[in-house]
Motif scaffolding. Structure first.
Motif, PDB file in Angstrom:
ATOM      1  N   GLY A 114      20.748 -35.491  39.721  1.00 57.28           N
ATOM      2  CA  GLY A 114      19.404 -35.060  39.346  1.00 57.28           C
ATOM      3  C   GLY A 114      18.338 -36.053  39.747  1.00 57.28           C
ATOM      4  O   GLY A 114      17.234 -35.677  40.155  1.00 57.28           O
ATOM      5  N   GLN A 117      16.719 -35.894  43.270  1.00 53.48           N
ATOM      6  CA  GLN A 117      15.883 -34.751  43.634  1.00 53.48           C
ATOM      7  C   GLN A 117      14.424 -35.188  43.773  1.00 53.48           C
ATOM      8  O   GLN A 117      14.055 -36.307  43.436  1.00 53.48           O
ATOM      9  CB  GLN A 117      16.010 -33.652  42.583  1.00 53.48           C
ATOM     10  CG  GLN A 117      17.426 -33.219  42.293  1.00 53.48           C
ATOM     11  CD  GLN A 117      18.182 -32.763  43.535  1.00 53.48           C
ATOM     12  OE1 GLN A 117      17.685 -31.950  44.315  1.00 53.48           O
ATOM     13  NE2 GLN A 117      19.373 -33.294  43.736  1.00 53.48           N
ATOM     14  N   VAL A 122      12.144 -32.763  39.371  1.00 50.21           N
ATOM     15  CA  VAL A 122      12.355 -33.474  38.108  1.00 50.21           C
ATOM     16  C   VAL A 122      11.412 -32.958  37.032  1.00 50.21           C
ATOM     17  O   VAL A 122      11.805 -32.776  35.868  1.00 50.21           O
ATOM     18  CB  VAL A 122      12.173 -34.992  38.310  1.00 50.21           C
ATOM     19  CG1 VAL A 122      12.151 -35.728  36.968  1.00 50.21           C
ATOM     20  CG2 VAL A 122      13.294 -35.547  39.180  1.00 50.21           C
ATOM     21  N   ILE A 125      12.656 -29.590  35.808  1.00 52.62           N
ATOM     22  CA  ILE A 125      13.792 -29.784  34.894  1.00 52.62           C
ATOM     23  C   ILE A 125      13.295 -30.240  33.524  1.00 52.62           C
ATOM     24  O   ILE A 125      13.802 -29.813  32.483  1.00 52.62           O
ATOM     25  CB  ILE A 125      14.777 -30.816  35.485  1.00 52.62           C
ATOM     26  CG1 ILE A 125      15.407 -30.285  36.766  1.00 52.62           C
ATOM     27  CG2 ILE A 125      15.879 -31.154  34.469  1.00 52.62           C
ATOM     28  CD1 ILE A 125      16.249 -31.314  37.502  1.00 52.62           C
ATOM     29  N   LEU A 268      17.650 -38.990  33.471  1.00 53.32           N
ATOM     30  CA  LEU A 268      17.253 -38.404  34.757  1.00 53.32           C
ATOM     31  C   LEU A 268      15.901 -38.946  35.202  1.00 53.32           C
ATOM     32  O   LEU A 268      15.734 -39.374  36.356  1.00 53.32           O
ATOM     33  CB  LEU A 268      17.193 -36.879  34.615  1.00 53.32           C
ATOM     34  CG  LEU A 268      16.504 -36.107  35.744  1.00 53.32           C
ATOM     35  CD1 LEU A 268      17.302 -36.213  37.032  1.00 53.32           C
ATOM     36  CD2 LEU A 268      16.313 -34.647  35.349  1.00 53.32           C
TER      37      LEU A 268
END
Length: 353
Positions: A114, A117, A122, A125, A268
């Motif tokens: 993740g 990315q 992000v 998400i 993340l």
């Protein structure tokens, strides 16, 4: 803010509950709010730019590269500590037969994927995770406040200790609750148009309410002295709350599943910010592109810190982890202040676009 409720922050504040923790929870969000205003206002003058680009334009490489290395490593460490903490919790409460290092390996693989990315991905998400998690989390907190085991006399007893001056440890922990704005040092790249940050005044009050909830609810349920018997204070608190809805009786399982998503989200974001900071040390790096010279630094940095997280997490005990987390927060606060002041000074040298 949300990650504070379950991991090391409540435990640290509980240790200082008679020595200034309450006043630190009032001062911490206010101090953090001031730095939040300085940082976000300064970043508005660099629309569409992250901190690596800002430093490259304003500082010599001999200064900008070491600063980016320190800040990137610090961001990785913050995420790693959360992953290790949550791996301990899952190993103890949800999946007791799986070795801790196996859980950590699974966590770091998913988080690394993740983190590599784009910044816009992000943020998507983040939105999705918050929309799914917040209603259930607020419901769990409501059940805790209205739980029949909640003893408000225990909470009122803590008022006698409200005016004791806080230690640096408790103050730095309380300030940490509102330092999410540091992620804007990378995510600011996504905001390329004319932007403004509305309702920033609400952030310190949200931080204050979350800190008070994380501190007083365990005291009300476990007791002023009973909270000292638990390492993962909020997990034990959630385990003492019951509800009768369908197949869900114990709030702790719902609580842990919610925080699985929030812990993943925190790691993340911090690892994404960390990998972008470290990649920004390279002169040919192009952020948010699929070119090899842009992707490869992210892969290397995430892999190195993922391996380090598994090794360190497998060697630390719960008491050791708590001590490391406490010391880390005391170190991280001056670093965050330094970053804010640096960006503020650099922004004063540049006219707003």
């Amino acid at each position: 803010m949300l990650i504070n409720a379950i991991l090391f922050v409540p435990r640290i504040l509980m240790d200082d509950r008679y020595d200034g923790a309450i006043l630190s929870m009032v001062l911490g969000p206010l101090i953090g709010g001031v730095f939040m205003y300085l940082f976000t206002g300064s970043m508005l003058k660099f629309r569409g730019q992250g901190l690596p680009e800002i430093m490259k334009q304003s500082l010599p490489k001999a200064i900008s590269v070491p600063l980016l290395l320190v800040m990137g490593s610090a961001s990785f460490i913050s995420g790693a500590l959360v992953l290790i903490n949550y791996a301990f919790i899952v190993s103890r409460y949800l999946n007791t037969e799986t070795p801790m290092y196996v859980l950590l390996i699974l966590f770091v693989i998913v988080v690394s994927f993740g983190a590599m990315q784009s910044s816009k991905t992000v943020l998507y998400i983040t939105e999705l995770t918050m929309i799914l998690s917040l209603p259930l989390l607020l419901f769990s907190i409501f059940k805790a406040y209205t739980n029949q085991n909640m003893n408000y006399d225990q909470v009122r007893a803590m008022i006698d200790y409200a005016w004791i001056l806080p230690s640096w440890k408790s103050l730095s922990v309380s300030t940490y609750a509102v330092t999410g704005y540091i992620s804007l040092s990378i995510l600011n790249r996504v905001f390329t148009g004319s932007q403004s940050f509305k309702h920033r005044w609400a952030i310190p009050f949200l931080g204050l309410s979350i800190l008070f909830t994380a501190f007083f609810v365990p005291i009300g349920i476990l007791g002023t002295d009973g909270v000292n018997d638990y390492i993962f204070t909020w997990v034990s608190t959630a385990d003492g709350v019951r509800m009768k809805y369908a197949f869900i009786e114990r709030v702790v399982y719902l609580f842990l599943l919610i925080y699985l998503g929030i812990s993943y989200l925190f790691a993340l974001i911090t690892w994404h910010v960390g990998s972008e900071m470290l990649s920004g040390c390279l002169s040919k790096n192009q952020p948010n592109t699929s070119e090899v010279n842009s992707v490869l630094p992210h892969v290397i940095s995430c892999t190195v810190f993922a391996i380090g997280t598994v090794i360190v997490g497998n060697r630390l005990g719960e008491d050791d982890l708590f001590s490391v987390s406490t010391n880390w927060m005391m170190i991280r606060s001056p670093l965050d202040i330094f970053v804010v002041l640096t960006v503020y000074l650099l922004s004063n040298r540049r006219k707003a676009l």
